[in-house]
Design an enzyme around this catalytic site. Structure first.
Site, PDB file in Angstrom:
ATOM      1  N   GLU A 127     100.189 -25.515  94.185  1.00 44.17           N
ATOM      2  CA  GLU A 127     100.108 -26.219  93.290  1.00 44.17           C
ATOM      3  C   GLU A 127      99.597 -27.348  92.313  1.00 44.17           C
ATOM      4  O   GLU A 127      98.323 -27.400  92.799  1.00 44.17           O
ATOM      5  CB  GLU A 127     100.978 -28.205  93.550  1.00 44.17           C
ATOM      6  CG  GLU A 127     102.193 -27.661  94.186  1.00 44.17           C
ATOM      7  CD  GLU A 127     103.369 -29.130  94.942  1.00 44.17           C
ATOM      8  OE1 GLU A 127     102.471 -29.853  95.312  1.00 44.17           O
ATOM      9  OE2 GLU A 127     104.221 -28.655  95.349  1.00 44.17           O
ATOM     10  N   LYS A 129      96.740 -29.947  91.559  1.00 42.53           N
ATOM     11  CA  LYS A 129      96.199 -31.065  92.063  1.00 42.53           C
ATOM     12  C   LYS A 129      96.244 -32.038  91.299  1.00 42.53           C
ATOM     13  O   LYS A 129      94.740 -31.999  90.499  1.00 42.53           O
ATOM     14  CB  LYS A 129      95.376 -30.855  93.209  1.00 42.53           C
ATOM     15  CG  LYS A 129      94.008 -32.445  93.749  1.00 42.53           C
ATOM     16  CD  LYS A 129      92.793 -31.496  94.615  1.00 42.53           C
ATOM     17  CE  LYS A 129      93.198 -33.148  95.498  1.00 42.53           C
ATOM     18  NZ  LYS A 129      92.474 -33.947  94.550  1.00 42.53           N
ATOM     19  N   ASP A 131      95.223 -34.905  88.762  1.00 45.87           N
ATOM     20  CA  ASP A 131      94.191 -36.029  89.230  1.00 45.87           C
ATOM     21  C   ASP A 131      95.230 -37.752  88.997  1.00 45.87           C
ATOM     22  O   ASP A 131      94.449 -37.769  87.874  1.00 45.87           O
ATOM     23  CB  ASP A 131      93.063 -35.795  88.864  1.00 45.87           C
ATOM     24  CG  ASP A 131      91.611 -37.100  89.320  1.00 45.87           C
ATOM     25  OD1 ASP A 131      91.828 -37.701  90.454  1.00 45.87           O
ATOM     26  OD2 ASP A 131      90.464 -36.842  88.239  1.00 45.87           O
ATOM     27  N   TYR A 241     105.924 -34.530  94.995  1.00 41.16           N
ATOM     28  CA  TYR A 241     105.506 -33.051  95.055  1.00 41.16           C
ATOM     29  C   TYR A 241     105.379 -33.021  97.108  1.00 41.16           C
ATOM     30  O   TYR A 241     105.179 -32.011  97.706  1.00 41.16           O
ATOM     31  CB  TYR A 241     103.854 -32.697  95.134  1.00 41.16           C
ATOM     32  CG  TYR A 241     103.010 -34.206  95.068  1.00 41.16           C
ATOM     33  CD1 TYR A 241     102.394 -34.366  96.843  1.00 41.16           C
ATOM     34  CD2 TYR A 241     102.456 -34.267  93.548  1.00 41.16           C
ATOM     35  CE1 TYR A 241     101.381 -35.000  96.232  1.00 41.16           C
ATOM     36  CE2 TYR A 241     101.315 -35.455  94.322  1.00 41.16           C
ATOM     37  CZ  TYR A 241     101.585 -35.713  95.330  1.00 41.16           C
ATOM     38  OH  TYR A 241     100.439 -36.833  95.278  1.00 41.16           O
ATOM     39  N   LYS A 329      89.214 -27.074  95.380  1.00 38.56           N
ATOM     40  CA  LYS A 329      89.090 -27.621  94.236  1.00 38.56           C
ATOM     41  C   LYS A 329      88.437 -27.124  93.053  1.00 38.56           C
ATOM     42  O   LYS A 329      87.741 -25.943  93.545  1.00 38.56           O
ATOM     43  CB  LYS A 329      88.276 -29.044  94.579  1.00 38.56           C
ATOM     44  CG  LYS A 329      87.581 -29.684  95.622  1.00 38.56           C
ATOM     45  CD  LYS A 329      89.339 -30.372  94.945  1.00 38.56           C
ATOM     46  CE  LYS A 329      88.785 -32.099  95.095  1.00 38.56           C
ATOM     47  NZ  LYS A 329      87.786 -32.722  95.152  1.00 38.56           N
ATOM     48  N   CYS A 423      61.482 -55.102  98.566  1.00 32.44           N
ATOM     49  CA  CYS A 423      62.745 -54.922  97.994  1.00 32.44           C
ATOM     50  C   CYS A 423      62.670 -56.201  96.614  1.00 32.44           C
ATOM     51  O   CYS A 423      62.169 -57.048  95.920  1.00 32.44           O
ATOM     52  CB  CYS A 423      63.533 -55.716  99.654  1.00 32.44           C
ATOM     53  SG  CYS A 423      65.912 -56.078  98.599  1.00 32.44           S
ATOM     54  N   CYS A 426      65.401 -58.975  97.455  1.00 31.84           N
ATOM     55  CA  CYS A 426      63.821 -60.607  98.435  1.00 31.84           C
ATOM     56  C   CYS A 426      62.603 -60.177  98.530  1.00 31.84           C
ATOM     57  O   CYS A 426      62.054 -61.487  98.848  1.00 31.84           O
ATOM     58  CB  CYS A 426      65.586 -60.634  99.463  1.00 31.84           C
ATOM     59  SG  CYS A 426      64.730 -59.377 100.440  1.00 31.84           S
ATOM     60  N   CYS A 439      66.323 -52.535 103.116  1.00 34.41           N
ATOM     61  CA  CYS A 439      65.357 -53.404 103.504  1.00 34.41           C
ATOM     62  C   CYS A 439      66.029 -54.025 104.683  1.00 34.41           C
ATOM     63  O   CYS A 439      67.396 -54.474 104.901  1.00 34.41           O
ATOM     64  CB  CYS A 439      66.245 -54.999 102.069  1.00 34.41           C
ATOM     65  SG  CYS A 439      65.518 -56.712 102.253  1.00 34.41           S
ATOM     66  N   CYS A 445      68.790 -61.675 102.774  1.00 37.84           N
ATOM     67  CA  CYS A 445      68.588 -60.573 101.410  1.00 37.84           C
ATOM     68  C   CYS A 445      69.781 -60.707 100.092  1.00 37.84           C
ATOM     69  O   CYS A 445      70.704 -60.960 101.148  1.00 37.84           O
ATOM     70  CB  CYS A 445      67.952 -59.341 101.164  1.00 37.84           C
ATOM     71  SG  CYS A 445      68.107 -58.084 100.000  1.00 37.84           S
TER      72      CYS A 445
HETATM   73  S1  IVH Z   1      99.903 -32.408  98.635  1.00 38.41           S
HETATM   74  C1  IVH Z   1      99.309 -34.631 103.241  1.00 38.41           C
HETATM   75  N1  IVH Z   1     100.088 -32.291  96.158  1.00 38.41           N
HETATM   76  O1  IVH Z   1      95.307 -35.344  95.881  1.00 38.41           O
HETATM   77  C2  IVH Z   1      98.686 -34.413 101.877  1.00 38.41           C
HETATM   78  N2  IVH Z   1      98.814 -33.973  97.013  1.00 38.41           N
HETATM   79  O2  IVH Z   1      93.759 -36.078  99.476  1.00 38.41           O
HETATM   80  C3  IVH Z   1      99.926 -34.136 100.785  1.00 38.41           C
HETATM   81  N3  IVH Z   1      97.743 -34.749  95.055  1.00 38.41           N
HETATM   82  O3  IVH Z   1      95.641 -38.229  97.431  1.00 38.41           O
HETATM   83  C4  IVH Z   1      99.892 -33.879  99.877  1.00 38.41           C
HETATM   84  N4  IVH Z   1      98.467 -34.118  93.735  1.00 38.41           N
HETATM   85  O4  IVH Z   1      97.303 -36.921  96.589  1.00 38.41           O
HETATM   86  C5  IVH Z   1     100.111 -32.264  97.187  1.00 38.41           C
HETATM   87  N5  IVH Z   1     100.223 -30.856  94.105  1.00 38.41           N
HETATM   88  C6  IVH Z   1      99.882 -31.760  95.154  1.00 38.41           C
HETATM   89  C7  IVH Z   1      98.793 -33.204  94.612  1.00 38.41           C
HETATM   90  C8  IVH Z   1      98.186 -34.289  95.954  1.00 38.41           C
HETATM   91  C9  IVH Z   1      97.871 -34.071  93.785  1.00 38.41           C
HETATM   92  C10 IVH Z   1      96.550 -36.307  95.776  1.00 38.41           C
HETATM   93  C11 IVH Z   1      97.318 -36.089  97.176  1.00 38.41           C
HETATM   94  C12 IVH Z   1      96.141 -36.902  98.107  1.00 38.41           C
HETATM   95  C13 IVH Z   1      94.722 -36.200  97.131  1.00 38.41           C
HETATM   96  C14 IVH Z   1      94.327 -35.419  98.256  1.00 38.41           C
END
Ligand code: IVH
Length: 698
Positions: A127, A129, A131, A241, A329, A423, A426, A439, A445
């Site tokens: 899937e 990821k 953001d 998801y 990533k 510092c 301070c 420091c 401080c």
């Molecule tokens: S699966 C146990 N699928 O990415 C984790 N996470 O650290 C199951 N995220 O904040 C998550 N898109 O919420 C999964 N297609 C996707 C995702 C996804 C974004 C987020 C997740 C978490 C971060 C991963």
């Protein structure tokens, strides 16, 4: 009141029964048009025709308030503002994902999976990821009961009212192809599509409001509004998801779970694929990376998850991430710019961090104008100086970083940057700790003091009500507190003139601080913010040494007698306490009449691992039990508690070591697995018989 359409009966002249019938059919109709419009982008009626339906429904509900329900589409417009967002515990902890930046790490992940599964027919769900901001949605009997932000993973903020306003979130699950389960906890991501985000910013600029930096900030800001009517104006979408918990439905694979989410009317991410090899993962990743700039939402990688659920449970998780999934990533985006100046910032713990002020440059949609150079050694290693041309990157949440200097032949460079000998906050002479410059004026401080005060008063430390970060900042900024010990000298007269204070609150805070002169030693130790000393170590130190003086005099070797305290920790504690300024500040603090109390008996570890009273007669001691399917005569959580009280271990997956599998309705793959492995299966009646009087019946 809304004007009635010709041919319609005025809402208040309808009987309750008539109103109920019309409300029910209007809800179905409005829901359907909502879905056609928002989820399927295929509206069938004009906006004005939709508005007329919606207003009629609103008017009927207003005239017959007893018929209003939280799953009505009218609830999407927002409710009265809250005073604060409540803290809400998740049904199951929301973990984060381990990440891989290179294909080799994905390969190693795949090897681990294959080894653990002994299965060459491995399938991964892939899937994007997303953001955005991750969320838990909980449906009880098909109705959205609550929505919670991720927070710290265990507890998040309750944002139910806000999430109700998001059109892509069904208030009631669809049941036309699949019945709704008794309980569904689903995880998803709230996002803002880029077009929506730009329109929102355009509107803000026109209204004279500052635009949002990026869609993620805009999303989490919108989710955390106290006034859900504001959230309703923000273009949010939720993509689901992950089924985190379900009762009354059972899936063998994640893909089945995703299909069910769709069938229930939730929106899932685009381009989900199921593959069986690292090569296919790589191809998927490459494809998304190439399309990244043209997508209408932000992603920062792809997620790779084992499709089969039963092995997932067997593999389990670390305290942070599941072992069965990984985020692969994308390369962070990098841009070239120039360093205008380097300055030093002092953090909450006293670390001096060199920061580069940059010519503003856009990196992946965000303007970057400063970047951390981390510490003295990093600065020397990268050899960046004022005026240099550098490459900067921004990776997800992470603060922008200077990656490297770009060689420019023929240009005269400035002098190397040297860390200051005082510092900047301070004036104290800093000390070097490994690569860091610190420091040591920890309790006076100003750059550190606010954080120190807040920490001192926090729940695990002295737990001083009313001494939060805002008050701490005020106390420091108004010059009322110049070092930590000063908080014990505060008077009502000092506080009353401060913003947000009145006589009563001032008196309460002074009293709350005064009361904490008598405090458990462990709490005091936590409150001092000694490096490496959290709640557990503080409790151990307190139990072992029993007084502040004994700890202040203890040799490192003596500390190391405590289980779990190693040389690194003892050195950090000793180093901190030996710092003359710390030592003087502690003298002054203790001179305020603080009387730490120490526990009379050594308490057991909080997890109760040493065993509680569980009655030697219990047959259940050490038994491994798995619960599956929808239990009809037991409450699952109470049953789990009962079994655990009797000494059993309630686990999530069936293996050859499982003693019993307890099955409810629609058990699915766990029952099949139990049969395969010849594990004893109990239905609810058989279980009740074995439990005898202890049964936790619903
Ligand atoms: S699966 C146990 N699928 O990415 C984790 N996470 O650290 C199951 N995220 O904040 C998550 N898109 O919420 C999964 N297609 C996707 C995702 C996804 C974004 C987020 C997740 C978490 C971060 C991963």
């Amino acid at each position: 009141m809304t004007a009635d359409q010709p041919g319609q009966t005025a809402p208040d002249t309808l009987s309750r029964e008539e109103a109920a019938t019309e409300i029910a059919s209007l809800r179905v109709e409005v829901d359907r048009h909502d879905r056609l419009y928002h989820a399927e982008a295929a509206p069938e009626i004009s906006d004005s025709a939709y508005d007329a339906l919606f207003r009629r429904l609103q008017a009927l509900e207003a005239a017959h308030p007893s018929l209003a329900t939280p799953d009505s589409p009218t609830q999407r417009v927002g409710a009265d503002p809250l005073e604060s967002l409540p803290n809400v515990e998740h049904v199951v902890p929301m973990l984060s994902l381990d990440s891989a930046h290179e294909i080799d790490a994905v390969r190693r992940f795949d090897e681990r999976m294959r080894k653990a599964l002994e299965d060459d027919e491995i399938r991964y769900v892939l899937e994007p990821k997303l953001d955005g901001a991750s969320l838990e949605l909980v449906y009880v009997d098909g109705v959205l009961g609550r929505a919670v932000t991720r927070g710290n993973g265990r507890v998040g903020e309750g944002v139910t009212e806000n999430v109700r306003t998001i059109p892509s979130v069904p208030l009631r699950l669809r049941e036309d192809t699949l019945p709704a389960p008794a309980l569904l906890s689903v995880r998803g991501e709230a996002i803002m599509y880029l077009g929506d985000f730009e329109n929102l910013n355009q509107r803000r600029i026109e209204a004279g409001e500052p635009p949002y930096q990026n869609p993620r900030n805009a999303t989490s800001g919108a989710l955390r509004q106290l006034d859900s009517r504001v959230t309703a104006q923000r273009p949010l979408t939720v993509l689901a998801y992950d089924v985190m918990a379900v009762e009354g439905a059972d899936f063998a694979t994640d893909s089945e779970g995703l299909a069910a989410l769709k069938a229930w009317g939730l929106r899932t991410p685009d381009r989900i694929e199921v593959v069986g090899s690292v090569e296919a993962i790589e191809e998927y990743h490459r494809g998304f990376d190439a399309d990244r700039e043209s997508l209408d939402y932000e992603i920062d990688g792809v997620v790779v998850k084992l499709d089969a659920l039963e092995p997932r449970e067997r593999m389990g998780s670390t305290s942070h991430h599941p072992r069965w999934a990984i985020a692969y990533k994308f390369e962070p985006r990098k841009e070239v710019t120039r360093i205008d100046r380097i300055f030093v910032s002092v953090g909450r713990t006293g670390v001096l961090t060199p920061v580069a002020l940059l010519r503003p440059v856009e990196v992946g949609g965000v303007t970057v104008s400063r970047a951390s150079l981390h510490n003295r050694e990093e600065l020397e290693r990268k050899d960046v100086r004022e005026g240099d041309q550098v490459r900067v990157q921004r990776a997800g949440d992470v603060i922008p970083q200077v990656v490297e200097r770009i060689e420019e032949g023929g240009r005269e460079r400035g002098d190397p940057f040297v860390m200051p000998d005082a510092c900047p906050s301070c004036g104290t002479e800093p000390i070097e700790k490994g690569p860091f410059t610190v420091c040591p004026n920890h309790f006076a401080c100003r750059a550190q003091l606010r954080g120190r005060i807040t920490h001192f008063g926090s729940r695990n430390a002295l737990d001083i009500e009313g001494l939060g970060s805002e008050t701490a900042a005020l106390l420091v900024d108004e010059g009322l507190v110049e070092e930590l010990a000063d908080i014990f000298d505060l008077t009502e007269e000092d506080l009353v003139p401060l913003e947000g204070f009145a006589e009563v609150s001032a008196r309460n805070l002074v009293a709350a601080i005064g009361e904490r002169r008598t405090v458990e030693l462990a709490r005091l130790l936590v409150g001092l913010g000694i490096p490496e000393v959290g709640v557990t170590v503080a409790a151990d130190l307190a139990a072992h040494f029993r007084s502040v003086d004994a700890i202040r005099e203890a040799a490192p070797e003596e500390m190391e007698e405590i289980h779990g305290v190693g040389t690194k920790m003892s050195a950090a504690v000793r180093g901190f306490l030996d710092e003359p300024r710390v030592s003087e500040a502690l003298d002054r603090l203790m001179a305020k009449g603080i009387e730490p109390t120490s526990p009379s008996v050594r308490e057991g570890k909080p997890d109760g691992a040493e065993g509680e009273s569980m009655g030697p007669e219990s047959d259940w001691v050490g038994k491994r039990v798995v619960l599956t399917g929808a239990l009809e005569t037991f409450s699952r959580s109470e049953l789990k508690d009962t079994l655990q009280r009797l000494g059993a271990r309630v686990t999530g997956s069936v293996s050859s070591r499982t003693d019993y599998v307890v099955v409810g309705a629609n058990p699915g793959s766990k029952l099949a697995r139990a049969r395969e492995l010849d594990v004893a299966v109990l239905d609810e009646d058989e279980l009740r018989e074995r439990l005898g009087a202890d049964a936790a019946t619903r």
